[in-house]
Design a protein around this motif. Structure first.
Motif, PDB file in Angstrom:
ATOM      1  N   VAL A  78      -8.711 -34.360  15.881  1.00  0.00           N
ATOM      2  CA  VAL A  78      -9.437 -33.970  14.676  1.00  0.00           C
ATOM      3  C   VAL A  78      -9.836 -32.511  14.821  1.00  0.00           C
ATOM      4  O   VAL A  78     -10.126 -32.051  15.930  1.00  0.00           O
ATOM      5  CB  VAL A  78     -10.654 -34.879  14.429  1.00  0.00           C
ATOM      6  N   TYR A  79      -9.805 -31.812  13.708  1.00  0.00           N
ATOM      7  CA  TYR A  79     -10.084 -30.372  13.705  1.00  0.00           C
ATOM      8  C   TYR A  79     -11.269 -30.051  12.805  1.00  0.00           C
ATOM      9  O   TYR A  79     -11.566 -30.788  11.862  1.00  0.00           O
ATOM     10  CB  TYR A  79      -8.864 -29.603  13.194  1.00  0.00           C
ATOM     11  N   LEU A  80     -11.890 -28.927  13.084  1.00  0.00           N
ATOM     12  CA  LEU A  80     -12.891 -28.367  12.190  1.00  0.00           C
ATOM     13  C   LEU A  80     -12.585 -26.892  12.038  1.00  0.00           C
ATOM     14  O   LEU A  80     -12.787 -26.111  12.978  1.00  0.00           O
ATOM     15  CB  LEU A  80     -14.307 -28.570  12.729  1.00  0.00           C
ATOM     16  N   GLN A  81     -12.074 -26.537  10.878  1.00  0.00           N
ATOM     17  CA  GLN A  81     -11.831 -25.130  10.568  1.00  0.00           C
ATOM     18  C   GLN A  81     -13.107 -24.545   9.998  1.00  0.00           C
ATOM     19  O   GLN A  81     -13.598 -25.020   8.971  1.00  0.00           O
ATOM     20  CB  GLN A  81     -10.689 -24.996   9.562  1.00  0.00           C
ATOM     21  N   MET A  82     -13.622 -23.528  10.647  1.00  0.00           N
ATOM     22  CA  MET A  82     -14.895 -22.930  10.244  1.00  0.00           C
ATOM     23  C   MET A  82     -14.635 -21.483   9.836  1.00  0.00           C
ATOM     24  O   MET A  82     -14.188 -20.677  10.655  1.00  0.00           O
ATOM     25  CB  MET A  82     -15.894 -22.994  11.394  1.00  0.00           C
ATOM     26  N   ASN A  83     -14.892 -21.195   8.578  1.00  0.00           N
ATOM     27  CA  ASN A  83     -14.699 -19.845   8.048  1.00  0.00           C
ATOM     28  C   ASN A  83     -16.034 -19.231   7.661  1.00  0.00           C
ATOM     29  O   ASN A  83     -17.029 -19.936   7.472  1.00  0.00           O
ATOM     30  CB  ASN A  83     -13.778 -19.895   6.826  1.00  0.00           C
ATOM     31  N   THR A  84     -16.023 -17.935   7.523  1.00  0.00           N
ATOM     32  CA  THR A  84     -17.224 -17.191   7.107  1.00  0.00           C
ATOM     33  C   THR A  84     -18.442 -17.651   7.897  1.00  0.00           C
ATOM     34  O   THR A  84     -19.476 -18.036   7.331  1.00  0.00           O
ATOM     35  CB  THR A  84     -17.472 -17.362   5.591  1.00  0.00           C
ATOM     36  N   LEU A  85     -18.322 -17.604   9.187  1.00  0.00           N
ATOM     37  CA  LEU A  85     -19.398 -18.088  10.046  1.00  0.00           C
ATOM     38  C   LEU A  85     -20.647 -17.232   9.919  1.00  0.00           C
ATOM     39  O   LEU A  85     -20.581 -16.011   9.707  1.00  0.00           O
ATOM     40  CB  LEU A  85     -18.924 -18.141  11.494  1.00  0.00           C
ATOM     41  N   LYS A  86     -21.784 -17.891  10.078  1.00  0.00           N
ATOM     42  CA  LYS A  86     -23.090 -17.253   9.989  1.00  0.00           C
ATOM     43  C   LYS A  86     -23.844 -17.492  11.294  1.00  0.00           C
ATOM     44  O   LYS A  86     -23.582 -18.486  11.983  1.00  0.00           O
ATOM     45  CB  LYS A  86     -23.890 -17.863   8.836  1.00  0.00           C
ATOM     46  N   PRO A  87     -24.809 -16.647  11.605  1.00  0.00           N
ATOM     47  CA  PRO A  87     -25.623 -16.900  12.805  1.00  0.00           C
ATOM     48  C   PRO A  87     -26.280 -18.282  12.788  1.00  0.00           C
ATOM     49  O   PRO A  87     -26.453 -18.894  13.853  1.00  0.00           O
ATOM     50  CB  PRO A  87     -26.663 -15.778  12.751  1.00  0.00           C
ATOM     51  N   ALA A  88     -26.594 -18.786  11.605  1.00  0.00           N
ATOM     52  CA  ALA A  88     -27.207 -20.117  11.488  1.00  0.00           C
ATOM     53  C   ALA A  88     -26.255 -21.236  11.899  1.00  0.00           C
ATOM     54  O   ALA A  88     -26.682 -22.380  12.084  1.00  0.00           O
ATOM     55  CB  ALA A  88     -27.674 -20.349  10.048  1.00  0.00           C
ATOM     56  N   ASP A  89     -24.971 -20.936  12.042  1.00  0.00           N
ATOM     57  CA  ASP A  89     -24.003 -21.934  12.497  1.00  0.00           C
ATOM     58  C   ASP A  89     -23.973 -22.058  14.018  1.00  0.00           C
ATOM     59  O   ASP A  89     -23.266 -22.914  14.555  1.00  0.00           O
ATOM     60  CB  ASP A  89     -22.604 -21.576  11.997  1.00  0.00           C
TER      61      ASP A  89
END
Length: 123
Positions: A78-89
């Motif tokens: 399973v994958y999680l593509q994370m875009n436009t990451l923020k410090p809150a992530d």
């Protein structure tokens, strides 16, 4: 023995993209609902995204439009593509497997957990 092994985390800058992977073994992967949760320092673990055995997905409002969960049953991953990451992530991201197959937002419905992978987003 069921194992979930996350990978792909690291230190990135705000606005960057990262793809997390979770390789599963010891279970009939295509019958399980899968999910990603995260836990930031000093905070409780929170739901991020889930995908059912049939491929239906659901994500938290905080990541909708930025994160995408997917699965490859042939690779038991399973994958999680994370875009436009923020410090809150910034958090430790955990993979989880639900024997019921539906994939839910509640952590107590998941039977198996990985050890997590750290994602740190700098501003």
């Amino acid at each position: 023995q069921v194992q979930l092994v996350e990978s792909g985390g690291g230190l990135v800058q705000a606005g960057d993209s990262v793809r997390l992977s979770c390789a599963a073994s010891g279970l009939t992967f295509n019958t399980y609902g899968m999910a990603w949760f995260r836990q930031a320092p000093g905070k409780e673990r929170e739901f991020v995204s889930t995908i059912s055995r049939s491929g239906m997905t659901l994500s938290a409002d905080s990541v909708k439009g930025r994160f995408t969960i997917s699965r490859d049953n042939a690779k038991n991953t399973v994958y999680l593509q994370m875009n436009t990451l923020k410090p809150a992530d910034t958090a430790v991201y955990y993979c989880a497997a639900d024997h019921g197959g539906y994939g839910t937002t509640m952590s107590n419905t998941y039977n198996y957990w990985g050890r997590g992978t750290q994602v740190t987003v700098s501003s």
